[in-house]
Design a protein around this motif. Structure first.
Motif, PDB file in Angstrom:
ATOM      1  N   LEU A  80       0.840  -1.061   0.082  1.00  0.00           N
ATOM      2  CA  LEU A  80       0.160  -0.202  -0.028  1.00  0.00           C
ATOM      3  C   LEU A  80       0.863   1.150  -0.045  1.00  0.00           C
ATOM      4  O   LEU A  80       1.461   1.475   0.782  1.00  0.00           O
ATOM      5  CB  LEU A  80      -0.895   0.069   1.162  1.00  0.00           C
ATOM      6  N   PHE A  81       0.857   1.952  -0.947  1.00  0.00           N
ATOM      7  CA  PHE A  81       1.682   3.091  -1.258  1.00  0.00           C
ATOM      8  C   PHE A  81       0.819   4.642  -0.938  1.00  0.00           C
ATOM      9  O   PHE A  81      -0.438   4.504  -1.351  1.00  0.00           O
ATOM     10  CB  PHE A  81       1.955   3.416  -2.719  1.00  0.00           C
ATOM     11  N   LEU A  82       1.279   5.386   0.152  1.00  0.00           N
ATOM     12  CA  LEU A  82       0.481   6.524   0.435  1.00  0.00           C
ATOM     13  C   LEU A  82       1.058   7.548  -0.461  1.00  0.00           C
ATOM     14  O   LEU A  82       2.249   8.044  -0.266  1.00  0.00           O
ATOM     15  CB  LEU A  82       0.594   6.848   2.024  1.00  0.00           C
ATOM     16  N   LEU A  83       0.180   8.214  -1.176  1.00  0.00           N
ATOM     17  CA  LEU A  83       0.630   9.646  -1.734  1.00  0.00           C
ATOM     18  C   LEU A  83       0.177  10.817  -0.916  1.00  0.00           C
ATOM     19  O   LEU A  83      -0.723  10.896  -0.547  1.00  0.00           O
ATOM     20  CB  LEU A  83      -0.284   9.592  -3.123  1.00  0.00           C
ATOM     21  N   PRO A  84       1.000  11.595  -1.237  1.00  0.00           N
ATOM     22  CA  PRO A  84       0.462  13.179  -0.524  1.00  0.00           C
ATOM     23  C   PRO A  84      -0.852  13.397  -1.065  1.00  0.00           C
ATOM     24  O   PRO A  84      -0.972  13.538  -2.190  1.00  0.00           O
ATOM     25  CB  PRO A  84       1.584  14.073  -0.929  1.00  0.00           C
ATOM     26  N   GLN A  85      -1.497  14.062   0.018  1.00  0.00           N
ATOM     27  CA  GLN A  85      -2.948  14.620  -0.285  1.00  0.00           C
ATOM     28  C   GLN A  85      -2.929  15.585  -1.357  1.00  0.00           C
ATOM     29  O   GLN A  85      -3.945  15.759  -2.134  1.00  0.00           O
ATOM     30  CB  GLN A  85      -3.626  15.224   0.915  1.00  0.00           C
ATOM     31  N   ILE A  86      -2.006  16.426  -1.646  1.00  0.00           N
ATOM     32  CA  ILE A  86      -1.887  17.642  -2.572  1.00  0.00           C
ATOM     33  C   ILE A  86      -2.036  17.064  -3.901  1.00  0.00           C
ATOM     34  O   ILE A  86      -2.304  17.852  -4.629  1.00  0.00           O
ATOM     35  CB  ILE A  86      -0.585  18.360  -2.246  1.00  0.00           C
ATOM     36  N   LEU A  87      -1.701  15.718  -4.042  1.00  0.00           N
ATOM     37  CA  LEU A  87      -1.500  15.150  -5.390  1.00  0.00           C
ATOM     38  C   LEU A  87      -3.179  14.843  -5.954  1.00  0.00           C
ATOM     39  O   LEU A  87      -3.283  14.474  -7.127  1.00  0.00           O
ATOM     40  CB  LEU A  87      -0.666  14.099  -5.664  1.00  0.00           C
ATOM     41  N   SER A  88      -3.886  14.626  -5.014  1.00  0.00           N
ATOM     42  CA  SER A  88      -5.185  14.085  -5.402  1.00  0.00           C
ATOM     43  C   SER A  88      -5.964  15.120  -6.321  1.00  0.00           C
ATOM     44  O   SER A  88      -6.203  16.156  -5.962  1.00  0.00           O
ATOM     45  CB  SER A  88      -6.182  14.036  -3.907  1.00  0.00           C
ATOM     46  N   PHE A  89      -6.531  14.591  -7.282  1.00  0.00           N
ATOM     47  CA  PHE A  89      -7.465  15.338  -8.247  1.00  0.00           C
ATOM     48  C   PHE A  89      -8.520  15.744  -7.744  1.00  0.00           C
ATOM     49  O   PHE A  89      -9.185  16.896  -8.144  1.00  0.00           O
ATOM     50  CB  PHE A  89      -7.520  14.753  -9.499  1.00  0.00           C
ATOM     51  N   GLU A  90      -9.089  15.017  -6.527  1.00  0.00           N
ATOM     52  CA  GLU A  90     -10.325  15.437  -5.816  1.00  0.00           C
ATOM     53  C   GLU A  90     -10.216  16.620  -4.830  1.00  0.00           C
ATOM     54  O   GLU A  90     -11.163  17.081  -4.293  1.00  0.00           O
ATOM     55  CB  GLU A  90     -11.141  14.382  -5.341  1.00  0.00           C
ATOM     56  N   ASN A  91      -8.678  17.042  -4.857  1.00  0.00           N
ATOM     57  CA  ASN A  91      -8.347  18.242  -3.910  1.00  0.00           C
ATOM     58  C   ASN A  91      -8.711  19.540  -4.654  1.00  0.00           C
ATOM     59  O   ASN A  91      -7.728  19.923  -5.179  1.00  0.00           O
ATOM     60  CB  ASN A  91      -6.939  17.971  -3.656  1.00  0.00           C
ATOM     61  N   GLY A  92      -9.815  20.127  -4.180  1.00  0.00           N
ATOM     62  CA  GLY A  92     -10.347  21.314  -4.767  1.00  0.00           C
ATOM     63  C   GLY A  92      -9.390  22.425  -4.611  1.00  0.00           C
ATOM     64  O   GLY A  92      -9.362  23.383  -5.587  1.00  0.00           O
TER      65      GLY A  92
ATOM     66  N   PHE B 208      -2.125   6.470 -19.707  1.00  0.00           N
ATOM     67  CA  PHE B 208      -1.941   5.218 -19.366  1.00  0.00           C
ATOM     68  C   PHE B 208      -1.156   5.327 -18.110  1.00  0.00           C
ATOM     69  O   PHE B 208      -0.259   6.238 -17.908  1.00  0.00           O
ATOM     70  CB  PHE B 208      -1.105   4.191 -20.191  1.00  0.00           C
ATOM     71  N   GLY B 209      -1.173   4.674 -17.036  1.00  0.00           N
ATOM     72  CA  GLY B 209      -0.410   4.729 -15.826  1.00  0.00           C
ATOM     73  C   GLY B 209      -0.477   3.634 -14.807  1.00  0.00           C
ATOM     74  O   GLY B 209      -1.477   2.537 -14.993  1.00  0.00           O
ATOM     75  N   ALA B 210       0.252   3.653 -13.755  1.00  0.00           N
ATOM     76  CA  ALA B 210       0.397   2.565 -12.887  1.00  0.00           C
ATOM     77  C   ALA B 210      -1.142   2.324 -12.039  1.00  0.00           C
ATOM     78  O   ALA B 210      -1.550   1.176 -11.818  1.00  0.00           O
ATOM     79  CB  ALA B 210       1.347   2.981 -11.657  1.00  0.00           C
ATOM     80  N   ALA B 211      -1.755   3.444 -11.908  1.00  0.00           N
ATOM     81  CA  ALA B 211      -3.223   3.348 -11.216  1.00  0.00           C
ATOM     82  C   ALA B 211      -4.281   3.997 -12.220  1.00  0.00           C
ATOM     83  O   ALA B 211      -4.392   5.171 -12.361  1.00  0.00           O
ATOM     84  CB  ALA B 211      -3.233   3.960 -10.027  1.00  0.00           C
ATOM     85  N   PRO B 212      -5.018   3.148 -12.886  1.00  0.00           N
ATOM     86  CA  PRO B 212      -5.820   3.801 -13.996  1.00  0.00           C
ATOM     87  C   PRO B 212      -6.732   4.584 -13.629  1.00  0.00           C
ATOM     88  O   PRO B 212      -7.076   5.679 -14.077  1.00  0.00           O
ATOM     89  CB  PRO B 212      -6.603   2.377 -14.639  1.00  0.00           C
ATOM     90  N   ALA B 213      -7.161   4.370 -12.322  1.00  0.00           N
ATOM     91  CA  ALA B 213      -8.206   5.297 -11.847  1.00  0.00           C
ATOM     92  C   ALA B 213      -7.512   6.930 -11.310  1.00  0.00           C
ATOM     93  O   ALA B 213      -8.176   7.615 -10.923  1.00  0.00           O
ATOM     94  CB  ALA B 213      -8.926   4.747 -10.450  1.00  0.00           C
ATOM     95  N   LEU B 214      -6.311   6.871 -11.521  1.00  0.00           N
ATOM     96  CA  LEU B 214      -5.622   8.075 -11.058  1.00  0.00           C
ATOM     97  C   LEU B 214      -4.866   8.701 -12.321  1.00  0.00           C
ATOM     98  O   LEU B 214      -4.049   9.692 -12.150  1.00  0.00           O
ATOM     99  CB  LEU B 214      -4.625   7.949  -9.912  1.00  0.00           C
ATOM    100  N   SER B 215      -4.865   8.044 -13.338  1.00  0.00           N
ATOM    101  CA  SER B 215      -4.170   8.656 -14.559  1.00  0.00           C
ATOM    102  C   SER B 215      -4.772   9.739 -15.156  1.00  0.00           C
ATOM    103  O   SER B 215      -5.737   9.460 -16.289  1.00  0.00           O
ATOM    104  CB  SER B 215      -3.983   7.211 -15.392  1.00  0.00           C
ATOM    105  N   VAL B 216      -4.720  10.998 -14.940  1.00  0.00           N
ATOM    106  CA  VAL B 216      -5.301  12.124 -15.388  1.00  0.00           C
ATOM    107  C   VAL B 216      -4.569  12.662 -16.688  1.00  0.00           C
ATOM    108  O   VAL B 216      -5.114  13.271 -17.443  1.00  0.00           O
ATOM    109  CB  VAL B 216      -5.730  13.047 -14.557  1.00  0.00           C
TER     110      VAL B 216
ATOM    111  N   LEU C 246       0.933   8.601 -12.507  1.00  0.00           N
ATOM    112  CA  LEU C 246       0.896   9.285 -11.601  1.00  0.00           C
ATOM    113  C   LEU C 246       1.602  10.647 -11.244  1.00  0.00           C
ATOM    114  O   LEU C 246       1.397  11.538 -10.592  1.00  0.00           O
ATOM    115  CB  LEU C 246       1.403   8.403 -10.294  1.00  0.00           C
ATOM    116  N   SER C 247       2.876  10.660 -12.228  1.00  0.00           N
ATOM    117  CA  SER C 247       3.655  11.812 -11.905  1.00  0.00           C
ATOM    118  C   SER C 247       3.214  12.966 -12.646  1.00  0.00           C
ATOM    119  O   SER C 247       3.762  14.077 -13.041  1.00  0.00           O
ATOM    120  CB  SER C 247       5.173  11.409 -12.573  1.00  0.00           C
TER     121      SER C 247
END
Length: 564
Positions: A106-118, A234-242, A400-401
């Motif tokens: 389980l990798f924990l990413l910084p909250q600042i990178l969340s695309f749901e972070n308004g 395409f990315g490591a996590a499809p649901a995060l590949s924006v 992700l990056s």
């Protein structure tokens, strides 16, 4: 009457005892209730030419540990939690490569990178070590997507609850008491069915036309200039590949170019004698599979009338230099003309244009740049990009990056100005002349608000093609936007074909339970057992007497004694 009263009293006592027992059981259940529930995003699972890659499992039910686990510990039934800030790529690569047993990652990413972070865009300047973080994410992604990992791998974003859980896990690990069934601790549970192959995935191409103005009596076909951008990721996590930069920036630029030229072409007096074709293509990460199908759908006449195509790729993160990539030799007269046109405009805008030539090998299925699909059909084309070298397969494809925080809006605006002015000078014959058609103080100025709004939308919309159905709201939005600025819009749906097979289950809910140790369970069982024995004894004595209670435990006489 007295017997009834005694019976009622006994019933009340039994009821009170049952209620007490239930309360104890509820208290026990509460001890195992979920400490927190978080959204998690699974590492992609896919096959390439039949070879498996990515995470091959999805369900989890193991205890948690941290990077502080004791040396030599058995982690086969343990989930290793790794915050990005503590990640050591070398350690991770060695651990996975040596095939050491592990229950999950389980990798924990910084909250600042969340695309749901308004508030993410407003806090962009607050990211510490932004470039270092970007490079670390890119390295992590390239490591994970090119390995077969036989256990579940998930990503989650840090929050207060996760921080508290991790702190407790670290504390236990530091004392040499990692979580196990014996010692208790935190348990991570993801309950999902095993992944299945995505059946008949589709790719969708969208095109819009701006017809040029024919001279009276001219029966010849007008030449066409194509502006193209691939929109999927395409990315490591499809649901995060924006893919904010690759290739959200190209899509945004294309839409703004369509808007600007629609203003010019809406007036017959300023309509050019070139058709403009705007194409949003899918399958970009997979050798531009969608572009190939799109071009194959053109009739020969249309392909022959394409003067040239300019493909937009990763133009949202650069400072002072852009590159034009071509397949034809730089000495080619037409390539030289196109490059000089762009280079002159770039010089006026205050930056440098570079030219890179890469000869294509038709027998090699690898397509590094989108313009190469045009070149294979003998159509003159080029790619405009901030990248000076072609990326490898599945590299720089919007993972992700590649989030909103690493994209520079000003870079996109400058890229739009470059392409708009270069195309306009080519269309209207103002080659080499310092005339600004899209000047900042005119009605044809580039609109930063328009660019920002579309960039924000793309930066919160995962767009991995096999998981993007043809009726997805995002595709509908692209079609509608292109229809607002072009005269004719067509949508092409096709089956995703090639060497890739993808599996579902890209997002799930992680339940984190705080569980007690086996010692606690045994103690609780002993208390409950003692309580039930005492309760049973009390009820027998009050209803039937002490002698009956003793007779229950007395050994019955043998059959021989009874017969005698």
């Amino acid at each position: 009457m007295g017997e009834k009263k005694a019976g009622a009293t006994q019933n009340e006592m039994v009821l009170q005892s049952v209620v007490t027992l239930l309360l104890i059981l509820v208290a026990c259940v509460e001890l195992c209730d979920a400490a927190t529930v978080v959204d998690v995003y699974r590492l992609i699972q896919y096959d390439m030419s039949g070879v498996p890659f990515g995470s091959r499992l999805a369900s989890l039910n193991h205890h948690a540990t941290s990077l502080h686990f004791p040396p030599g510990a058995d982690l086969s039934r343990t989930v290793l939690i790794i915050p990005l800030r503590d990640l050591n790529i070398t350690f991770l690569k060695d651990y996975i490569s040596e095939r050491q047993s592990l229950g999950g990652l389980l990798f924990l990413l910084p909250q600042i990178l969340s695309f749901e972070n308004g508030e993410g865009r407003a806090q962009d300047n607050q990211i510490q070590g932004k470039e270092q973080m970007k490079n670390l994410l890119a390295d992590l992604e390239q490591l994970l997507v090119h390995l077969k990992i036989p256990y579940p791998v998930y990503f989650a974003f840090e929050n207060d609850e996760m921080d508290a859980v991790l702190a407790e896990v670290k504390k236990n690990d530091a004392t040499g008491q990692p979580a196990t069934a014996t010692t208790g601790g935190y348990k991570l549970v993801v309950s999902v069915p095993e992944p299945r192959k995505v059946a008949s995935p589709t790719i969708t191409n969208i095109q819009g036309w701006l017809p040029g103005l024919k001279a009276d009596g001219d029966s010849n076909q007008l030449p066409t200039i194509a502006v193209v951008a691939s929109y999927d990721t395409f990315g490591a996590a499809p649901a995060l590949s924006v893919g904010s930069d690759s290739n959200g920036s190209g899509v945004v630029a294309l839409l703004e170019l369509a808007r600007l030229f629609s203003l010019l072409y809406s007036n017959p007096k300023t309509r050019g004698r070139y058709n403009l074709l705007f194409g949003l293509t899918s399958g970009g990460p997979y050798n531009y599979n969608g572009t190939h199908k799109w071009l194959r759908s053109f009739d020969q006449r249309l392909r022959e009338n394409i003067d040239y195509a300019i493909c937009l790729n990763s133009i949202g993160s650069w400072d002072n230099e852009l590159w034009i990539h071509v397949s034809k030799p730089p000495e080619n007269a037409y390539i030289k003309q196109i490059f000089e046109g762009f280079s002159n405009v770039a010089e006026e805008l205050g930056f440098h244009m570079g030219l890179k030539h890469k000869k294509i090998n038709v027998s090699n299925p690898r397509v590094a740049w989108e313009h190469e699909q045009f070149s294979r059909l003998r159509v003159t084309a080029a790619t405009l990009s901030a990248l000076s070298a072609p990326p490898e397969l599945l590299e720089r494809t919007g993972g992700l990056s590649d989030s909103r925080h690493f994209v520079n809006e000003t870079a996109i605006i400058r890229s739009v100005k470059l392409v708009a002015e270069s195309l306009a000078r080519h269309i209207y014959g103002h080659k080499g002349k310092g005339i600004q058609i899209f000047s900042d103080d005119s009605s044809l100025a580039v609109n930063p608000s328009y660019i920002r709004s579309w960039l924000d939308l793309l930066s919160r919309t995962p767009r991995v093609a096999p998981f993007l159905p043809k009726n997805d709201p995002f595709i509908t939005a692209l079609k509608k936007e292109l229809a607002d600025h072009t005269a004719e819009v067509n949508v092409q749906h096709d089956v995703f074909e090639g060497m890739f097979t993808f599996y579902d289950s890209t997002k799930a809910s992680l339940n984190i339970y705080q569980v007690a140790s086996v010692t606690f369970d045994l103690l609780l069982l002993l208390v409950l057992g003692s309580y039930l024995i005492v309760l049973f004894s009390f009820l027998v004595i009050t209803t039937r007497g002490l002698d009956d209670l003793i007779s229950i435990f007395r050994r019955p006489p043998s059959r021989k004694v009874k017969t005698a």
